[in-house]
Design a protein around this motif. Structure first.
Motif, PDB file in Angstrom:
ATOM      1  N   ALA A 488      21.212 -53.123 -96.592  1.00 43.06           N
ATOM      2  CA  ALA A 488      22.655 -53.061 -96.393  1.00 43.06           C
ATOM      3  C   ALA A 488      23.280 -54.439 -96.592  1.00 43.06           C
ATOM      4  N   GLU A 489      22.658 -55.473 -96.025  1.00 50.61           N
ATOM      5  CA  GLU A 489      23.158 -56.830 -96.219  1.00 50.61           C
ATOM      6  C   GLU A 489      23.119 -57.226 -97.690  1.00 50.61           C
ATOM      7  N   LEU A 490      22.057 -56.845 -98.380  1.00 53.40           N
ATOM      8  CA  LEU A 490      21.952 -57.179 -99.796  1.00 53.40           C
ATOM      9  C   LEU A 490      23.101 -56.581-100.591  1.00 53.40           C
ATOM     10  N   ILE A 491      23.408 -55.318-100.362  1.00 54.52           N
ATOM     11  CA  ILE A 491      24.487 -54.664-101.109  1.00 54.52           C
ATOM     12  C   ILE A 491      25.822 -55.331-100.814  1.00 54.52           C
ATOM     13  N   ILE A 492      26.073 -55.682 -99.559  1.00 52.33           N
ATOM     14  CA  ILE A 492      27.327 -56.355 -99.206  1.00 52.33           C
ATOM     15  C   ILE A 492      27.427 -57.703 -99.917  1.00 52.33           C
ATOM     16  N   VAL A 493      26.341 -58.465 -99.910  1.00 57.17           N
ATOM     17  CA  VAL A 493      26.338 -59.787-100.551  1.00 57.17           C
ATOM     18  C   VAL A 493      26.573 -59.659-102.054  1.00 57.17           C
ATOM     19  N   LEU A 494      25.893 -58.714-102.704  1.00 59.84           N
ATOM     20  CA  LEU A 494      26.075 -58.523-104.145  1.00 59.84           C
ATOM     21  C   LEU A 494      27.497 -58.079-104.463  1.00 59.84           C
ATOM     22  N   ALA A 495      28.043 -57.199-103.645  1.00 58.44           N
ATOM     23  CA  ALA A 495      29.406 -56.719-103.882  1.00 58.44           C
ATOM     24  C   ALA A 495      30.414 -57.855-103.767  1.00 58.44           C
ATOM     25  N   GLU A 496      30.248 -58.706-102.747  1.00 59.51           N
ATOM     26  CA  GLU A 496      31.167 -59.828-102.571  1.00 59.51           C
ATOM     27  C   GLU A 496      31.039 -60.829-103.719  1.00 59.51           C
ATOM     28  N   ALA A 591      14.553 -54.755-105.304  1.00 56.33           N
ATOM     29  CA  ALA A 591      14.105 -53.502-104.695  1.00 56.33           C
ATOM     30  C   ALA A 591      12.626 -53.253-104.956  1.00 56.33           C
ATOM     31  N   THR A 592      12.094 -53.829-106.024  1.00 58.81           N
ATOM     32  CA  THR A 592      10.680 -53.655-106.360  1.00 58.81           C
ATOM     33  C   THR A 592       9.789 -54.655-105.629  1.00 58.81           C
ATOM     34  N   VAL A 593      10.184 -55.930-105.645  1.00 53.23           N
ATOM     35  CA  VAL A 593       9.330 -56.963-105.054  1.00 53.23           C
ATOM     36  C   VAL A 593       9.566 -57.128-103.562  1.00 53.23           C
ATOM     37  N   GLY A 594      10.684 -56.600-103.057  1.00 49.64           N
ATOM     38  CA  GLY A 594      11.021 -56.759-101.652  1.00 49.64           C
ATOM     39  C   GLY A 594      12.129 -57.766-101.470  1.00 49.64           C
ATOM     40  N   ILE A 595      13.099 -57.443-100.619  1.00 45.24           N
ATOM     41  CA  ILE A 595      14.282 -58.298-100.490  1.00 45.24           C
ATOM     42  C   ILE A 595      14.118 -59.400 -99.463  1.00 45.24           C
ATOM     43  N   SER A 596      13.113 -59.326 -98.628  1.00 47.11           N
ATOM     44  CA  SER A 596      12.876 -60.372 -97.644  1.00 47.11           C
ATOM     45  C   SER A 596      11.377 -60.533 -97.448  1.00 47.11           C
ATOM     46  N   SER A 597      11.002 -61.569 -96.718  1.00 43.89           N
ATOM     47  CA  SER A 597       9.575 -61.863 -96.548  1.00 43.89           C
ATOM     48  C   SER A 597       8.835 -60.721 -95.857  1.00 43.89           C
ATOM     49  N   ASP A 598       9.536 -59.937 -95.046  1.00 42.89           N
ATOM     50  CA  ASP A 598       8.887 -58.815 -94.360  1.00 42.89           C
ATOM     51  C   ASP A 598       8.594 -57.646 -95.287  1.00 42.89           C
ATOM     52  N   HIS A 599       9.243 -57.639 -96.465  1.00 37.43           N
ATOM     53  CA  HIS A 599       9.140 -56.486 -97.359  1.00 37.43           C
ATOM     54  C   HIS A 599       8.336 -56.779 -98.618  1.00 37.43           C
ATOM     55  N   LEU A 650      19.079 -46.867 -99.468  1.00 41.13           N
ATOM     56  CA  LEU A 650      20.346 -47.077-100.172  1.00 41.13           C
ATOM     57  C   LEU A 650      20.144 -47.623-101.583  1.00 41.13           C
ATOM     58  N   LEU A 651      19.173 -48.527-101.739  1.00 41.29           N
ATOM     59  CA  LEU A 651      19.016 -49.222-103.026  1.00 41.29           C
ATOM     60  C   LEU A 651      18.698 -48.286-104.191  1.00 41.29           C
ATOM     61  N   PRO A 652      17.857 -47.250-104.035  1.00 39.65           N
ATOM     62  CA  PRO A 652      17.639 -46.345-105.168  1.00 39.65           C
ATOM     63  C   PRO A 652      18.932 -45.665-105.624  1.00 39.65           C
ATOM     64  N   CYS A 653      19.719 -45.182-104.688  1.00 38.57           N
ATOM     65  CA  CYS A 653      20.987 -44.527-105.042  1.00 38.57           C
ATOM     66  C   CYS A 653      21.960 -45.530-105.651  1.00 38.57           C
ATOM     67  N   LYS A 720      32.201 -48.489-103.289  1.00 35.63           N
ATOM     68  CA  LYS A 720      31.689 -47.319-102.569  1.00 35.63           C
ATOM     69  C   LYS A 720      30.447 -47.676-101.754  1.00 35.63           C
ATOM     70  N   PHE A 721      29.500 -48.372-102.371  1.00 36.76           N
ATOM     71  CA  PHE A 721      28.259 -48.682-101.668  1.00 36.76           C
ATOM     72  C   PHE A 721      28.433 -49.828-100.678  1.00 36.76           C
ATOM     73  N   LYS A 722      29.425 -50.665-100.908  1.00 34.59           N
ATOM     74  CA  LYS A 722      29.723 -51.687 -99.914  1.00 34.59           C
ATOM     75  C   LYS A 722      30.198 -51.041 -98.618  1.00 34.59           C
ATOM     76  N   ARG A 723      31.047 -50.024 -98.725  1.00 32.11           N
ATOM     77  CA  ARG A 723      31.520 -49.321 -97.527  1.00 32.11           C
ATOM     78  C   ARG A 723      30.349 -48.641 -96.808  1.00 32.11           C
ATOM     79  N   LYS A 724      29.445 -48.040 -97.590  1.00 30.78           N
ATOM     80  CA  LYS A 724      28.268 -47.408 -96.977  1.00 30.78           C
ATOM     81  C   LYS A 724      27.412 -48.450 -96.257  1.00 30.78           C
ATOM     82  N   ALA A 725      27.239 -49.594 -96.895  1.00 33.61           N
ATOM     83  CA  ALA A 725      26.417 -50.642 -96.300  1.00 33.61           C
ATOM     84  C   ALA A 725      27.067 -51.197 -95.040  1.00 33.61           C
TER      85      ALA A 725
END
Length: 731
Positions: A488-496, A591-599, A650-653, A720-725
């Motif tokens: 969700a944070e990733l989508i907001i950051v990309l949208a901004e 989305a493939t490699v992971g967005i943070s160190s935990d992923h 969210l990322l696949p959609c 649209k996806f920013k609002r969802k995020a």
């Protein structure tokens, strides 16, 4: 390569190497890079490319790049070379030293046996470990003589050049498994002349690589190139590098500049002339100004601790080694000093722009870190085809235009705000000059030749790109996109960030042309606040007509995020759609490699995913892979989206929606020429690769007529996806 300045030389069907940049803590191998085994293989391939395309051998004038800058200094250096050479020959042949020489024969005898053994290695190849010892003895002999000369003749020696005591070891500040043969470091003339500990990359003058046989000189250079990138990574005030290779009884000096690697003629230690030439190098490195060793005179290292990393991670920590930086503003013609707090990005490649970014505060008379407002300093060496102050693509000018456009009508999103912007200034012969590659060559008395396809000097070693050293101070301060906590944070950051992109394009007439994970930052006003996205790095941006909003075709950007048209340099104008396509690739990659160190996915698992074909191979191979993956929604979902990390919902959609808006337009669907649209081409059914040939019916060219419509749809998807995020974030 991404933006290293050698991009044009290795694209167009040649191998494209993996993107090599570092954000945050240095030398960590994460999923943004390739795993270590593959990295080592590509390092060797990269070194072979450097040998074949960028290395110039037998440069007789190379020693001039390290000469003292005054006539008196040059004369003193020559006298010292003669004096030390004579002393070495006398001791080797067991002759007396001249009366009044000031030399202590007993001290020099500690080193002479190794030199004598080195002179005999032509008949019996020594081990590399023996070569380390021979060279170290030679360097210490020269240093002991210079120390004695300085004491007895009251002669100014800037520094002593000493060798490390351990060989084939890992420097203390290294975070990888790489070992180096020998390091040279510098110390005060008052220091004892003895081997020093291996220490850290940050303290080394240069790396020395050894090989057992003369015929292995190429291998020695390759290893030197691979290992020397760590010096750039750790030495944040280094403009260019020196290095040495030893191949049995032959020594080569090497200078590593932004676009060229220059190698001296062989110095054969079994011959008097060869020994004297190596003495010349060690003496000049001991007597020349710091900037001729490659150190930036406008960046002053102010804090040193013995047990620290040079670069801090993306948090609020303060670097233990910091720099006081002079920042000159071209418009006000004033110099403002800043002190770095932490390093965001460090150069790690011996070629290219050497971009570095720091968080800093205004210098207030003390090198201690203050609580003043933080800013970001960007330091880089971009190429230019113009006199530096007349370059229309100067990032400083573009940021100044953004500043002037928004200062009275500020948008409701964040954007890079220019505070200070200018070209780094040096003093040469009591004159202020802009720091460029011309200045580096001029200091050596060598004229740089502009690269030109019709030049009569195509093979000239001094035919190099003109680069200008630029330094920019701006705000706000952001963090790597890898610091987002969830999708969700990733989508907001990309949208901004893309809102910022669109307003700069529409209101300022500036096309960014390099959307990538490195160029979108996360800005947080507080720990629990919704993050914002900041678009940075206008190095490759260009001014365009506000109405036409397109640029001439060029192949540039950052792998693996470049658009297909960009990779292939298709003969069609570059538009916002190329940058939006890059955004789609950013989403897919993260989305493939992971967005943070935990992923982060396991490296071996990443190797089994189709997306790996976006980063390695020839330009045609990479472009064909992307065309195949993007040609239909089924292809895209099966080859790419289905390989996303399983925890993302969210990322696949989000990616599919971006894909449909960009590649699903009914007027120009897909990424290949359709057979029905190419009926006159009899060969269209013979081979799939023929479909990728650009022409008027290529959907990547056809979509240029529908830019506004497609962009509007893409912006709608983001909103649209920013609002969802945001809804997810609030939960």
């Amino acid at each position: 390569l991404s933006k290293t300045g050698v991009t044009q030389k290795i694209t167009g069907g040649q191998e494209v190497m993996p993107h090599k940049s570092h954000t945050g803590k240095i030398e960590t191998v994460d999923s943004y890079k390739i795993y270590e085994k593959e990295l080592n293989e590509d390092n060797e391939e990269y070194a072979q490319l450097l040998i074949g395309s960028y290395t110039h051998r037998d440069i007789y004038r190379l020693l001039d790049f390290a000469k003292p800058t005054t006539t008196a200094g040059l004369e003193a250096a020559a006298q010292n070379v003669d004096f030390i050479s004579d002393a070495m020959e006398r001791i080797l042949t067991k002759k007396r030293l001249p009366n009044g020489s000031g030399l202590n024969r007993r001290l020099l005898l500690r080193f002479v046996n190794g030199i004598g053994e080195w002179m005999k290695v032509g008949s019996s190849p020594p081990s590399e470990k023996q070569l380390y010892g021979y060279f170290s003895n030679f360097a210490l002999f020269v240093a002991q003589c210079l120390k004695s000369v300085a004491a007895s003749n009251n002669l100014h020696i800037a520094r002593l050049v000493l060798s490390t005591e351990r060989s084939n070891n890992k420097p203390d500040d290294s975070n990888n498994t790489r070992r180096i043969d020998v390091g040279l470091t510098t110390c005060n003339v008052s220091a004892l002349v003895e081997h020093v500990s291996m220490g850290r990359y940050v303290d080394m003058l240069c790396i020395v690589e050894a090989k057992q046989e003369r015929a292995l000189d190429k291998d020695g250079l390759m290893q030197l190139y691979i290992d020397s990138d760590s010096l750039f990574l750790h030495q944040l005030n280094r403009q260019f590098l020196w290095g040495l290779t030893i191949c049995a009884d032959e020594v080569y000096a090497c200078m590593m500049l932004n676009d060229g690697l220059f190698v001296s003629p062989a110095m054969r230690i079994s011959e008097l002339a060869g020994r004297k030439m190596l003495i010349s190098w060690l003496v000049r490195w001991s007597m020349c100004p710091d900037d001729l060793l490659g150190y930036d005179p406008t960046m002053h290292r102010v804090t040193v601790h013995s047990d620290v990393d040079v670069v801090g991670s993306d948090n609020d920590d303060v670097d233990d080694i910091r720099y006081r930086i002079d920042c000159y503003d071209d418009e006000s013609m004033e110099t403002i000093k800043y002190v770095t707090k932490r390093t965001i990005m460090s150069a790690d490649d011996i070629l290219g722009r050497h971009t570095r970014c720091f968080v800093a505060t205004r210098y207030s008379g003390s090198d201690a870190y203050s609580s003043a407002t933080e800013v970001v300093i960007k330091d880089a060496w971009p190429p230019t085809n113009y006199p530096p102050l007349e370059d229309p693509r100067d990032e400083i000018k573009l940021l100044r235009k953004i500043h002037d456009t928004f200062k009275n009508d500020a948008p409701d999103h964040i954007y890079p705000e220019l505070i200070v912007g200018g070209h780094v200034r040096l003093t040469q012969k009591n004159r202020s000059v802009i720091d460029t590659t011309d200045a580096i060559f001029k200091a050596a008395g060598v004229k740089r030749i502009d690269p030109s396809s019709d030049s009569d000097a195509d093979s000239a070693w001094n035919q190099q790109l003109l680069r200008a050293h630029r330094r920019i101070v701006m705000s706000p301060v952001g963090h790597s996109i890898k610091t987002v906590q969830n999708e969700a944070e990733l989508i907001i950051v990309l949208a901004e960030a893309m809102r910022c992109y669109s307003s700069i394009l529409s209101q300022c007439g500036i096309l960014h042309r390099d959307i990538s994970t490195n160029n979108i930052l996360v800005v947080r006003d507080g720990k629990d606040t919704i993050p914002r996205g900041l678009l940075i790095d206008f190095d490759l941006a260009v001014e365009v007509n506000k109405h036409k909003r397109s640029a001439c075709p060029e192949s540039l950007g950052t792998m693996p995020y470049m658009s297909i048209a960009n990779i292939l340099n298709l003969d069609t104008p570059r538009t916002a759609l190329d940058d939006w396509e890059s955004l789609l690739y950013v989403v897919c990659w993260l989305a493939t490699v992971g967005i943070s160190s935990d992923h982060r996915v396991a490296d071996a698992e990443l190797e089994n995913k189709q997306i790996k074909h976006w980063r390695i191979g020839t330009t045609k191979m990479i472009a064909d892979a992307k065309r195949t993956h993007m040609h239909s929604s089924d292809n895209f979902q099966f080859s790419i989206v289905s390989r996303y990390c399983s925890q993302y919902k969210l990322l696949p959609c989000f990616a599919i929606a971006l894909y449909n808006a960009l590649f699903g337009n009914n007027n120009c669907p897909g990424a290949y020429l359709d057979d029905d649209d190419d009926e006159d081409d009899d060969s269209s059914d013979d081979d799939d690769s023929d479909k990728s040939t650009d022409g008027p019916n290529d959907p990547l060219i056809k979509r240029g007529a529908y830019v506004d419509e497609i962009v509007a749809n893409l912006e709608g998807v983001l909103e649209k996806f920013k609002r969802k995020a945001q809804a997810v974030f609030k939960l």
